[in-house]
Design a protein around this motif. Structure first.
Motif, PDB file in Angstrom:
ATOM      1  N   TYR A 189       0.816  -1.226   0.000  1.00 40.35           N
ATOM      2  CA  TYR A 189       0.000   0.000   0.000  1.00 40.35           C
ATOM      3  C   TYR A 189       0.848   1.273   0.000  1.00 40.35           C
ATOM      4  N   GLU A 242       0.500  -3.540  -8.849  1.00 46.63           N
ATOM      5  CA  GLU A 242      -0.543  -3.329  -7.842  1.00 46.63           C
ATOM      6  C   GLU A 242      -0.965  -4.644  -7.192  1.00 46.63           C
ATOM      7  N   LYS A 287      -2.963  -5.264  -3.632  1.00 48.23           N
ATOM      8  CA  LYS A 287      -4.385  -5.021  -3.865  1.00 48.23           C
ATOM      9  C   LYS A 287      -4.836  -5.730  -5.131  1.00 48.23           C
ATOM     10  N   CYS A 320      -6.868  -6.219  -8.375  1.00 51.01           N
ATOM     11  CA  CYS A 320      -7.578  -5.282  -9.241  1.00 51.01           C
ATOM     12  C   CYS A 320      -7.609  -5.853 -10.644  1.00 51.01           C
ATOM     13  N   ASN A 352     -10.075  -2.441   1.719  1.00 46.17           N
ATOM     14  CA  ASN A 352      -9.461  -3.461   0.861  1.00 46.17           C
ATOM     15  C   ASN A 352     -10.230  -4.775   0.888  1.00 46.17           C
TER      16      ASN A 352
END
Length: 422
Positions: free
Chosen positions: A117, A190, A196, A198, A251
């Motif tokens: 993060y 990412e 995370k 995505c 999250n």
């Protein structure tokens, strides 16, 4: 390019008008000039380059990309700007305005959970993938100014990722990095380094630019198609309203969306929902209950509807049927609220800034225009297409609740993540 030459080119305003619109030229001149001066003084260098990476607006396909669906998206005139130059080392030094200065050692390109993060993790992840793919990497000095508000739903993280990709591409690889590959590298950073999950829509929209539709049926080779439509000629404004709210603790909420959808697909013997036909899903609902949650089934229904809707939205725009397009924007918003359930966090149902913004949009627009949750949801922004004669009323209805300047009137910019060629 040398500083004095850059400052002369910036002062002409021609390039800046293409990126930001004629109304914003003077403000952007000041922004770029101050970045140039700050870089020269901070790093004692007079030879450097500018880079710009736009935010994005998701126009169709809410949470469809991570299940290999279709999306409709556009790059917008809010962007991240970087001024950068090689430094002859393997260290990236970054000053991001409004944040603490940091450095990234490119000799260490392993994921680190302690770095999740953070911007450092994204730079490390982009560099790691570039090196794995055979591209050159190296250290550079950099100052970044963000015009993509963090947590605004315009995808500040994706814009940052492909901005860094553009810097590596142009400083060390002759600008040869393909925009779609740049997006895939950003997604990798990412997912693996930032921590995370995505999809690929945000990065692709920021990297490619313009109004595009993307088909992720094969995510290793997404089909990107430019959509030839001029929103300005419609007489409507595209308005993104930042409702506030903190994304930091969401999250798990975001992760639940692809997890729920893929859980339904798995029960049907598939990897993702794109491999499931809509009628197959409907027929399977009685047997799915008890094996997956009702929420997961509802989210799967949303996916099937919004995935099909994207193709219909593109067709409507290509036929210049803007009214049909607007109706589908409304339908998408209704589906996100009722089925996808990403309008407020299940962990804090008392916090409903997006729901309130949608209600105020309904009051301000009535039967005209269209509005929907924008981006990841749960907190952040909504999107509205506002007829010009209602624009003042719309802003006056929403900003007293969410704050002055929280309604952003945007336009679709044709350029993606680029070195700014003055």
């Amino acid at each position: 390019m040398q500083k004095e030459q850059l400052l002369q080119s910036i002062n002409s305003g021609v390039v800046l008008a293409n990126l930001y619109g004629s109304e914003a030229v003077e403000a952007q001149k000041a922004r770029y000039a101050s970045l140039a001066e700050e870089f020269a003084q901070t790093y004692n260098k007079t030879d450097f380059e500018f880079f710009s990476s736009p935010g994005r607006t998701e126009i169709g396909g809410n949470h469809t990309d991570h299940n290999f669906g279709r999306v409709l998206a556009g790059a917008v005139n809010l962007d991240n700007v970087a001024v950068a130059a090689e430094n002859g080392t393997m260290t990236v030094n970054v000053i991001s305005r409004g944040f603490s200065q940091f450095s990234v050692d490119l000799n260490n390109l392993e994921p680190n959970k302690a770095e999740y993060y953070t911007s450092q993790s994204l730079i490390r992840g982009v560099a790691a993938k570039l090196k794995e793919l055979g591209y050159k990497i190296g250290g550079f000095d950099c100052i970044i100014d963000s015009g993509v508000p963090k947590g605004s739903g315009i995808s500040s993280s994706a814009s940052f990722e492909v901005l860094i990709g553009a810097v590596f591409s142009n400083l060390f690889n002759g600008g040869k990095l393909d925009p779609v590959l740049n997006a895939q590298i950003g997604q990798y950073a990412e997912n693996v380094f930032f921590g995370k999950p995505c999809g690929l829509m945000d990065q692709t929209a920021c990297s490619v630019g313009g109004l595009i539709t993307i088909d992720f049926a094969d995510p290793s080779k997404p089909i990107v198609k430019k959509v030839d439509f001029d929103f300005i000629k419609t007489g409507y404004s595209l308005v993104i309203t930042d409702t506030g709210g903190n994304h930091a603790d969401l999250n798990d909420e975001y992760a639940s969306l692809p997890s729920d959808m893929k859980g339904v697909a798995a029960q049907m013997g598939k990897k993702v929902l794109r491999e499931v036909e809509p009628q197959q899903l409907i027929d399977a609902i009685p047997s799915l209950r008890g094996k997956v949650t009702d929420r997961a089934i509802l989210r799967a229904i949303h996916f099937e509807g919004d995935n099909a809707r994207v193709a219909n939205q593109v067709a409507a725009l290509e036929k210049n049927d803007f009214n049909a397009f607007l109706q589908m924007v409304k339908d998408s918003g209704r589906s996100s609220f009722m089925y996808n359930q990403n309008v407020y966090p299940s962990s804090a149902p008392q916090e409903q800034g997006i729901s309130l913004a949608l209600a105020l949009s309904d009051i301000a627009l009535g039967a005209e225009g269209a509005y929907r949750v924008h981006g990841g949801g749960f907190a952040g922004t909504i999107q509205a297409f506002v007829p010009q004669h209602l624009l003042e009323k719309y802003v006056a209805t929403l900003e007293p609740t969410f704050g002055k300047g929280k309604c952003h009137k945007l336009f679709i910019r044709p350029q993606g993540s680029i070195k700014v060629e003055f």
